[in-house]
Design a protein around this motif. Structure first.
Motif, mmCIF file in Angstrom:
data_model
loop_
_atom_site.group_PDB
_atom_site.id
_atom_site.type_symbol
_atom_site.label_atom_id
_atom_site.label_comp_id
_atom_site.label_asym_id
_atom_site.label_seq_id
_atom_site.Cartn_x
_atom_site.Cartn_y
_atom_site.Cartn_z
ATOM 1 N N CYS A 44 -9.175 -14.411 25.951
ATOM 2 C CA CYS A 44 -7.772 -14.043 25.766
ATOM 3 C C CYS A 44 -7.508 -13.018 24.661
ATOM 4 C CB CYS A 44 -6.888 -15.270 25.595
ATOM 5 S SG CYS A 44 -7.115 -16.119 24.063
ATOM 6 N N SER A 45 -8.533 -12.567 23.950
ATOM 7 C CA SER A 45 -8.206 -11.536 22.956
ATOM 8 C C SER A 45 -9.355 -10.537 22.789
ATOM 9 C CB SER A 45 -7.859 -12.176 21.613
ATOM 10 O OG SER A 45 -8.974 -12.197 20.782
ATOM 11 N N LYS A 46 -8.988 -9.359 22.374
ATOM 12 C CA LYS A 46 -9.982 -8.286 22.221
ATOM 13 C C LYS A 46 -10.843 -8.525 20.982
ATOM 14 C CE LYS A 46 -7.055 -4.770 22.154
ATOM 15 N NZ LYS A 46 -5.733 -5.274 22.542
ATOM 16 N N SER A 47 -10.181 -8.908 19.886
ATOM 17 C CA SER A 47 -10.922 -9.139 18.647
ATOM 18 C C SER A 47 -10.293 -10.343 17.959
ATOM 19 C CB SER A 47 -10.805 -7.908 17.748
ATOM 20 O OG SER A 47 -9.436 -7.612 17.577
ATOM 21 N N HIS A 48 -11.143 -11.151 17.387
ATOM 22 C CA HIS A 48 -10.603 -12.383 16.801
ATOM 23 C C HIS A 48 -11.464 -12.854 15.642
ATOM 24 C CE1 HIS A 48 -12.715 -12.969 20.666
ATOM 25 N NE2 HIS A 48 -13.552 -13.614 19.883
ATOM 26 N N GLU A 49 -10.883 -13.736 14.850
ATOM 27 C CA GLU A 49 -11.626 -14.368 13.760
ATOM 28 C C GLU A 49 -11.191 -15.827 13.714
ATOM 29 O OE1 GLU A 49 -10.387 -12.464 10.095
ATOM 30 O OE2 GLU A 49 -8.348 -13.221 10.260
ATOM 31 N N ILE A 50 -12.070 -16.671 13.219
ATOM 32 C CA ILE A 50 -11.687 -18.074 13.021
ATOM 33 C C ILE A 50 -11.771 -18.336 11.520
ATOM 34 C CG2 ILE A 50 -12.125 -20.468 13.626
ATOM 35 C CD1 ILE A 50 -13.695 -19.513 16.045
ATOM 36 N N VAL A 51 -10.636 -18.636 10.922
ATOM 37 C CA VAL A 51 -10.601 -18.862 9.476
ATOM 38 C C VAL A 51 -10.599 -20.372 9.221
ATOM 39 C CG1 VAL A 51 -9.315 -18.445 7.345
ATOM 40 C CG2 VAL A 51 -9.261 -16.742 9.190
ATOM 41 N N PHE A 52 -11.716 -20.885 8.768
ATOM 42 C CA PHE A 52 -11.773 -22.299 8.407
ATOM 43 C C PHE A 52 -11.351 -22.442 6.950
ATOM 44 C CE2 PHE A 52 -14.710 -22.339 12.015
ATOM 45 C CZ PHE A 52 -14.322 -23.505 12.669
ATOM 46 N N VAL A 53 -10.366 -23.285 6.693
ATOM 47 C CA VAL A 53 -9.978 -23.529 5.299
ATOM 48 C C VAL A 53 -10.517 -24.895 4.923
ATOM 49 C CG1 VAL A 53 -8.092 -23.670 3.654
ATOM 50 C CG2 VAL A 53 -7.870 -22.204 5.672
ATOM 51 N N ASP A 54 -11.547 -24.902 4.100
ATOM 52 C CA ASP A 54 -12.123 -26.169 3.667
ATOM 53 C C ASP A 54 -11.265 -26.713 2.524
ATOM 54 O OD1 ASP A 54 -13.788 -28.290 2.996
ATOM 55 O OD2 ASP A 54 -14.785 -27.054 1.483
ATOM 56 N N ASP A 55 -10.592 -27.829 2.818
ATOM 57 C CA ASP A 55 -9.624 -28.377 1.871
ATOM 58 C C ASP A 55 -10.305 -29.381 0.938
ATOM 59 O OD1 ASP A 55 -7.252 -29.062 0.678
ATOM 60 O OD2 ASP A 55 -6.517 -30.285 2.341
ATOM 61 N N GLY A 56 -11.319 -28.909 0.219
ATOM 62 C CA GLY A 56 -12.006 -29.785 -0.749
ATOM 63 C C GLY A 56 -12.758 -30.938 -0.107
ATOM 64 N N SER A 57 -13.424 -30.676 1.016
ATOM 65 C CA SER A 57 -14.173 -31.751 1.694
ATOM 66 C C SER A 57 -15.300 -32.246 0.800
ATOM 67 C CB SER A 57 -14.804 -31.226 2.994
ATOM 68 O OG SER A 57 -13.820 -30.723 3.837
ATOM 69 N N HIS A 58 -15.617 -33.549 0.912
ATOM 70 C CA HIS A 58 -16.783 -34.019 0.158
ATOM 71 C C HIS A 58 -17.875 -34.551 1.070
ATOM 72 C CE1 HIS A 58 -14.179 -37.483 0.368
ATOM 73 N NE2 HIS A 58 -13.310 -36.861 -0.389
ATOM 74 N N ASP A 59 -17.834 -34.181 2.358
ATOM 75 C CA ASP A 59 -18.994 -34.459 3.213
ATOM 76 C C ASP A 59 -19.744 -33.134 3.442
ATOM 77 O OD1 ASP A 59 -17.349 -33.105 4.896
ATOM 78 O OD2 ASP A 59 -17.462 -34.527 6.565
ATOM 79 N N GLU A 60 -20.453 -33.006 4.539
ATOM 80 C CA GLU A 60 -21.259 -31.777 4.735
ATOM 81 C C GLU A 60 -20.449 -30.635 5.356
ATOM 82 O OE1 GLU A 60 -22.619 -34.731 6.738
ATOM 83 O OE2 GLU A 60 -22.703 -35.311 4.638
ATOM 84 N N THR A 61 -19.142 -30.783 5.438
ATOM 85 C CA THR A 61 -18.325 -29.760 6.105
ATOM 86 C C THR A 61 -18.668 -28.332 5.698
ATOM 87 O OG1 THR A 61 -16.517 -31.285 6.424
ATOM 88 C CG2 THR A 61 -15.928 -28.965 6.392
ATOM 89 N N LEU A 62 -18.746 -28.092 4.384
ATOM 90 C CA LEU A 62 -18.941 -26.717 3.914
ATOM 91 C C LEU A 62 -20.327 -26.190 4.323
ATOM 92 C CD1 LEU A 62 -17.377 -24.536 2.477
ATOM 93 C CD2 LEU A 62 -18.286 -25.355 0.305
ATOM 94 N N ASP A 63 -21.344 -27.067 4.251
ATOM 95 C CA ASP A 63 -22.690 -26.628 4.662
ATOM 96 C C ASP A 63 -22.704 -26.274 6.142
ATOM 97 O OD1 ASP A 63 -23.529 -27.212 2.129
ATOM 98 O OD2 ASP A 63 -24.053 -29.294 2.629
ATOM 99 N N VAL A 64 -22.081 -27.136 6.948
ATOM 100 C CA VAL A 64 -22.043 -26.866 8.392
ATOM 101 C C VAL A 64 -21.315 -25.541 8.642
ATOM 102 C CG1 VAL A 64 -21.235 -27.723 10.628
ATOM 103 C CG2 VAL A 64 -22.105 -29.329 8.940
ATOM 104 N N LEU A 65 -20.215 -25.314 7.916
ATOM 105 C CA LEU A 65 -19.468 -24.062 8.102
ATOM 106 C C LEU A 65 -20.340 -22.856 7.783
ATOM 107 C CD1 LEU A 65 -15.919 -24.865 6.629
ATOM 108 C CD2 LEU A 65 -16.528 -24.473 9.016
#
Ligand code: UDP
Ligand code: MG
Length: 335
Positions: A44-65
């Protein structure tokens, strides 16, 4: 880096669609979300980005990102310095997103990514505020459903802005609406109210809420109560004004009682009884006064938070915002 001044904008047309995902301890949900999101965005789009905002997670969220970003160039990460809450995480996402339109979506797959296609179609027709409208709440507990219903009834009566039914954060916002939201730096954020307040040509798209993919809701009843109070108090001053009417009514009642007592004394003479009515009225009025003071306190507390003019959030790390030209480079092959 201070969030309140950090607006990264590209020239219009460079990135068409930004998807903003606030995440707080969502490690297991990220890959399933990405695998459903990417095919939709590609259609559905020509160009796109996915902005993940890590809201101070304390599991592995940031590493996975980080791992995901290494193989998927459309991913960008804004990592906040601590948990600021979903509303502020969304504000951070809106500040950093570069698209001509932004879609906000939960990480837990309760919002079907497939709907984004429909959002984009409406956007191309000229709608600037396209919101998902949940048609059922069966995935929420009965208690949460009941309280939510009561809150929206109350808001509809007393709020100064009308909220469309079932509308939440899952929506597409045109860059013009995003610029409007970026100007609102209030700390007690009630996004649903802000989306309605900014106006613009809007339309609702009904959808069924899915079950959370992994994990549990990050909203406790305490957080939800705070959120409901923020919502009511940011969009209504009626709780402050109601005391004028109540005060007048009570004073008139007191005056009436005084007249009655004078008349009674004149006719029947002085009588001693009356402790009960005295105690009842003293405690009742003490209660009314404390309640009104409490409400004043709630508003003053919010004024205090706002006048301090602290930044809305602090960013610990921003990564992956590649230039759109780099996005067209083929993805890195995994070894
Ligand atoms: N979330 C967040 N910060 C928080 C709480 C939640 O960024 O302090 C994110 C969460 O990771 C999810 C979205 O907000 O992507 C919705 O949260 P949740 O599913 O817990 O809320 P519910 O669906 O129960 O309203
Ligand atoms: Mg959820």
């Amino acid at each position: 880096m201070v969030g309140s001044t950090e607006h990264s904008e590209t020239k219009p047309g460079l990135i068409e669609l930004s998807v903003i995902v606030p995440v707080f301890n969502e490690a297991e949900n990220l890959r399933p979300l990405l695998s459903r999101l990417v095919p939709i965005l590609e259609t559905c789009s020509k160009s796109h980005e996915i902005v993940f905002v890590d809201d101070g997670s304390h599991d592995e969220t940031l590493d996975v990102l980080h791992e995901m970003r290494d193989v998927e160039p459309i991913i960008a990460i804004v990592s906040l310095s601590r948990n600021f809450g979903k509303e502020i995480a969304i504000a951070a996402g809106l500040d950093h997103a570069r698209g001509d339109a932004c879609v906000i979506i939960d990480a837990d797959l309760q919002h079907p990514p497939e709907l984004i296609g429909t959002f984009v179609e409406y956007w191309r027709q000229g709608y600037k505020n396209v919101y998902g409208q949940r048609i059922d709440r069966t995935v929420d507990s009965p208690m949460r459903r009941l309280l939510t219903r009561r809150f929206y009834k109350l808001f509809a009566r007393f709020g100064e802005t009308q909220l469309p039914e079932g509308a939440g954060d899952f929506r597409l916002l045109d860059a013009q609406a995003v610029r409007a939201l970026r100007q609102m730096r209030e700390h007690a954020r009630f996004s649903k109210g802000l989306y309605a307040w900014i106006g613009f040509k809007s339309i609702g798209v009904p959808f069924h809420v899915e079950e959370r993919a992994f994990g549990v809701s990050k909203f406790s009843y305490r957080k939800l109560t705070r959120f409901a109070l923020d919502g009511l108090m940011s969009f209504s001053t009626l709780p402050l004004q109601v005391w004028i009417y109540l005060g007048t009514l009570i004073s008139l009642m007191a005056l009436g009682t005084a007249v009655y007592f004078v008349a009674e004394t004149l006719i029947m003479g002085v009588r001693v009884p009356g402790y009960a009515s005295l105690i009842v009225s003293i405690t009742f009025f003490a209660g009314v006064q404390l309640l009104s003071l409490g409400i004043l306190g709630e508003y003053i507390g919010r004024i205090f938070t706002e006048v301090k003019k602290r930044p809305l959030y602090l960013v610990q790390e921003v990564s992956g915002f590649r230039s759109p030209a780099a996005d067209s480079v083929p993805k890195k092959e995994s070894p």
